[in-house]
Design a protein around this motif. Sequence first.
Motif, PDB file in Angstrom:
ATOM      1  N   ILE A   1       0.821  -1.207   0.000  1.00 49.55           N
ATOM      2  CA  ILE A   1       0.000   0.000   0.000  1.00 49.55           C
ATOM      3  C   ILE A   1       0.854   1.255   0.000  1.00 49.55           C
ATOM      4  N   VAL A   2       2.083   1.161   0.508  1.00 54.29           N
ATOM      5  CA  VAL A   2       2.911   2.370   0.588  1.00 54.29           C
ATOM      6  C   VAL A   2       3.291   2.893  -0.801  1.00 54.29           C
ATOM      7  N   GLN A   3       3.235   2.031  -1.805  1.00 54.24           N
ATOM      8  CA  GLN A   3       3.494   2.504  -3.168  1.00 54.24           C
ATOM      9  C   GLN A   3       2.395   3.436  -3.657  1.00 54.24           C
ATOM     10  N   PHE A   4       1.237   3.381  -2.997  1.00 59.96           N
ATOM     11  CA  PHE A   4       0.087   4.197  -3.376  1.00 59.96           C
ATOM     12  C   PHE A   4      -0.050   5.430  -2.493  1.00 59.96           C
ATOM     13  N   ILE A   5       0.243   5.275  -1.192  1.00 61.74           N
ATOM     14  CA  ILE A   5       0.018   6.378  -0.258  1.00 61.74           C
ATOM     15  C   ILE A   5       1.306   7.054   0.198  1.00 61.74           C
ATOM     16  N   GLY A   6       2.471   6.469  -0.131  1.00 61.29           N
ATOM     17  CA  GLY A   6       3.739   7.018   0.312  1.00 61.29           C
ATOM     18  C   GLY A   6       4.266   6.304   1.539  1.00 61.29           C
ATOM     19  N   GLY A   7       5.540   6.551   1.868  1.00 60.93           N
ATOM     20  CA  GLY A   7       6.165   5.906   3.011  1.00 60.93           C
ATOM     21  C   GLY A   7       6.872   4.623   2.626  1.00 60.93           C
ATOM     22  N   THR A   8       7.158   3.798   3.631  1.00 62.88           N
ATOM     23  CA  THR A   8       7.902   2.557   3.450  1.00 62.88           C
ATOM     24  C   THR A   8       7.153   1.412   4.114  1.00 62.88           C
ATOM     25  N   PRO A   9       7.527   0.157   3.815  1.00 59.66           N
ATOM     26  CA  PRO A   9       6.904  -0.965   4.537  1.00 59.66           C
ATOM     27  C   PRO A   9       7.094  -0.863   6.049  1.00 59.66           C
ATOM     28  N   ALA A  10       8.230  -0.296   6.474  1.00 57.33           N
ATOM     29  CA  ALA A  10       8.441  -0.103   7.914  1.00 57.33           C
ATOM     30  C   ALA A  10       7.407   0.853   8.496  1.00 57.33           C
ATOM     31  N   ASP A  11       7.023   1.875   7.721  1.00 57.53           N
ATOM     32  CA  ASP A  11       5.975   2.801   8.176  1.00 57.53           C
ATOM     33  C   ASP A  11       4.653   2.069   8.349  1.00 57.53           C
ATOM     34  N   ALA A  12       4.331   1.169   7.402  1.00 54.79           N
ATOM     35  CA  ALA A  12       3.079   0.415   7.492  1.00 54.79           C
ATOM     36  C   ALA A  12       3.034  -0.409   8.778  1.00 54.79           C
TER      37      ALA A  12
ATOM     38  N   ILE B   1     -12.858  16.727 -11.209  1.00 54.88           N
ATOM     39  CA  ILE B   1     -11.503  16.381 -11.648  1.00 54.88           C
ATOM     40  C   ILE B   1     -11.130  14.993 -11.155  1.00 54.88           C
ATOM     41  N   GLY B   2     -11.564  14.657  -9.930  1.00 58.86           N
ATOM     42  CA  GLY B   2     -11.378  13.296  -9.447  1.00 58.86           C
ATOM     43  C   GLY B   2     -10.253  13.164  -8.450  1.00 58.86           C
ATOM     44  N   GLN B   3      -9.772  11.930  -8.314  1.00 59.41           N
ATOM     45  CA  GLN B   3      -8.709  11.637  -7.363  1.00 59.41           C
ATOM     46  C   GLN B   3      -7.383  12.148  -7.891  1.00 59.41           C
ATOM     47  N   VAL B   4      -6.609  12.789  -7.016  1.00 61.32           N
ATOM     48  CA  VAL B   4      -5.309  13.334  -7.428  1.00 61.32           C
ATOM     49  C   VAL B   4      -4.164  12.749  -6.622  1.00 61.32           C
ATOM     50  N   GLY B   5      -4.462  11.809  -5.722  1.00 57.78           N
ATOM     51  CA  GLY B   5      -3.398  11.192  -4.941  1.00 57.78           C
ATOM     52  C   GLY B   5      -3.974  10.358  -3.817  1.00 57.78           C
ATOM     53  N   ALA B   6      -3.105   9.957  -2.901  1.00 56.91           N
ATOM     54  CA  ALA B   6      -3.520   9.183  -1.730  1.00 56.91           C
ATOM     55  C   ALA B   6      -2.469   9.356  -0.649  1.00 56.91           C
ATOM     56  N   GLY B   7      -2.882   9.170   0.595  1.00 55.73           N
ATOM     57  CA  GLY B   7      -1.915   9.369   1.664  1.00 55.73           C
ATOM     58  C   GLY B   7      -2.472   9.047   3.035  1.00 55.73           C
ATOM     59  N   ILE B   8      -1.861   9.669   4.033  1.00 55.72           N
ATOM     60  CA  ILE B   8      -2.159   9.436   5.446  1.00 55.72           C
ATOM     61  C   ILE B   8      -2.721  10.717   6.049  1.00 55.72           C
ATOM     62  N   VAL B   9      -3.714  10.560   6.939  1.00 53.53           N
ATOM     63  CA  VAL B   9      -4.292  11.710   7.615  1.00 53.53           C
ATOM     64  C   VAL B   9      -4.670  11.290   9.031  1.00 53.53           C
ATOM     65  N   HIS B  10      -4.717  12.266   9.932  1.00 54.00           N
ATOM     66  CA  HIS B  10      -5.145  12.030  11.311  1.00 54.00           C
ATOM     67  C   HIS B  10      -6.334  12.933  11.617  1.00 54.00           C
ATOM     68  N   PRO B  11      -7.304  12.453  12.379  1.00 56.01           N
ATOM     69  CA  PRO B  11      -8.413  13.318  12.781  1.00 56.01           C
ATOM     70  C   PRO B  11      -7.910  14.459  13.660  1.00 56.01           C
ATOM     71  N   PRO B  12      -8.665  15.549  13.729  1.00 54.69           N
ATOM     72  CA  PRO B  12      -8.314  16.625  14.657  1.00 54.69           C
ATOM     73  C   PRO B  12      -8.554  16.183  16.097  1.00 54.69           C
ATOM     74  N   MET B  13      -7.643  16.527  16.990  1.00 57.96           N
ATOM     75  CA  MET B  13      -7.786  16.129  18.394  1.00 57.96           C
ATOM     76  C   MET B  13      -9.018  16.744  19.043  1.00 57.96           C
ATOM     77  N   GLU B  14      -9.511  17.857  18.486  1.00 56.25           N
ATOM     78  CA  GLU B  14     -10.695  18.511  19.066  1.00 56.25           C
ATOM     79  C   GLU B  14     -11.859  17.534  19.239  1.00 56.25           C
ATOM     80  N   CYS B  15     -12.017  16.632  18.276  1.00 57.91           N
ATOM     81  CA  CYS B  15     -13.123  15.665  18.339  1.00 57.91           C
ATOM     82  C   CYS B  15     -13.041  14.828  19.614  1.00 57.91           C
ATOM     83  N   PHE B  16     -11.863  14.331  19.905  1.00 55.61           N
ATOM     84  CA  PHE B  16     -11.685  13.420  21.023  1.00 55.61           C
ATOM     85  C   PHE B  16     -11.705  14.160  22.364  1.00 55.61           C
ATOM     86  N   ILE B  17     -11.171  15.378  22.377  1.00 53.16           N
ATOM     87  CA  ILE B  17     -11.181  16.168  23.605  1.00 53.16           C
ATOM     88  C   ILE B  17     -12.613  16.519  24.010  1.00 53.16           C
TER      89      ILE B  17
END
Length: 475
Positions: A378-389, A446-462
């Motif tokens: 999956i890292v070939q699609f979203i970036g990073g390395t297998p170690a990151d996964a 235009i559609g999909q332009v990439g893929a990657g990693i994201v984190h929710p905002p901490m405000e939700c959990f607080i």
Amino acid sequence: MVSPSTPEQLSPSPFTVINVGAELFAEALRAQGVTVTSVAWRPPAGDPAALARLLADPAIDRANEIAVGRMLAAEPVLVDVQPARTLIPLFREAEGGYALLHAGPPISWERMCGPMRGAIIGACLYEGWAGNEEEATQLAETGRITFAPCHHYHAVGPMAGIVSPSMPLLIVEDRVHGNRTFAPLNEGLGKVLRYGAYAPEVIERLRWMQEVLGPALSRALRHIGGLDLRSLLAQALQMGDEGHNRNKAATSLFLRQLAPALVETGTSSAETASVLRFIASNDHFHLNPSMAAAKAMTLAGSNVPNSSVVVTMARNGVDFGIRVSGLGERWFVGPAQSIQGLYFAGFGPEDANPDIGDSAITETAGLGAFAMAGAPAIVQFIGGTPADALRYTREMYALTVTTNPQFSLPPLNFQGTPTGIDIRQVCRLNLPPVINTGIAHRLPGIGQVGAGIVHPPMECFISALQALADSRQTT
């Protein structure tokens, strides 16, 4: 006067320093030849007193055991495909007859992002409510369309997540708890409605899905008595999928199990060939069944009093929202975040829309980025390395209540995926869950332009943590 001493002069033998916090101190010691191990640490998020009370509350621990127990026990089975108007009460109740479901927490037309507005225009054209873009926009601007989140009707939709009355919906039944969940059919990549496209070929494809693909899948699924999605996903995880952005194995398994029934129940060889060709050419086809299955699992764990387990994570391209088992249907919302990842040729961060879609329901159920250790490709699609996964999955064990033995990961010695996000642990570690996702262009169509990693905002959990603390004080 005592002369300054180096670390080596202070100790007769080499030593290692553990540095917690600012990296500046570690860099200074390394410059003097000292071995330093840096420990990532952040102060807890939210009210520390409230957090301490909730972490020590045995009633919450017991409630979480019940919630995740129900999630693990759920048996999502894909049983049928039927028009949305027969499944979603809103489409029968909406005043004026115009109603649409969308991804993420509630939002009005005025605040919607480009891809969602484009998808709404496309849905109006598809349904015949408008003859062109201007008429569709006017319909939305005048407030004649009722908008509601997919999640309010036990449905999920990727990206813009727009569901209109005529669209065929996958029907998933939880054979243990009796719940039914829904998702639209996956259109494939390129110019598609979920990214806000509404060109004639987009509408034509939607109508073919309504008239041919949906009925064909319905006949085949009823012919075989349903498809066990939990078992299929478990196999796909062992074959390199993670259930969110990599669905090649799951789509192949789906086609393998359903193809004979499609042939046996088809109305013509040409129709059957078109259905088989469409599914086979779309590696993401099983994303939508996976989402509906994940929704069934998380729905099973919902509405357990006192539970701090997250049962919904969803984004509408403007807001990110979560819902917590012990806090009912209430949304806790923060701003949708920018995605860090790889962009297709010719695109960059300035083209990207913030995080969007209901597909984070996969992570909520312990799939997606939570299962990336088993999907190094999956890292070939979203970036990073297998170690990151591997790292992403390992980090999520600290945030979750349990593991899912049915979703085992070979690279982690067949350990189950981390399951049951606990808002207490998210705030204790000040570490939001990880999500892998596609990147939509900020402009419609235009559609999909990439893929990657994201984190929710901490405000939700607080804010959810504080609401849970308030509820415990009143009991």
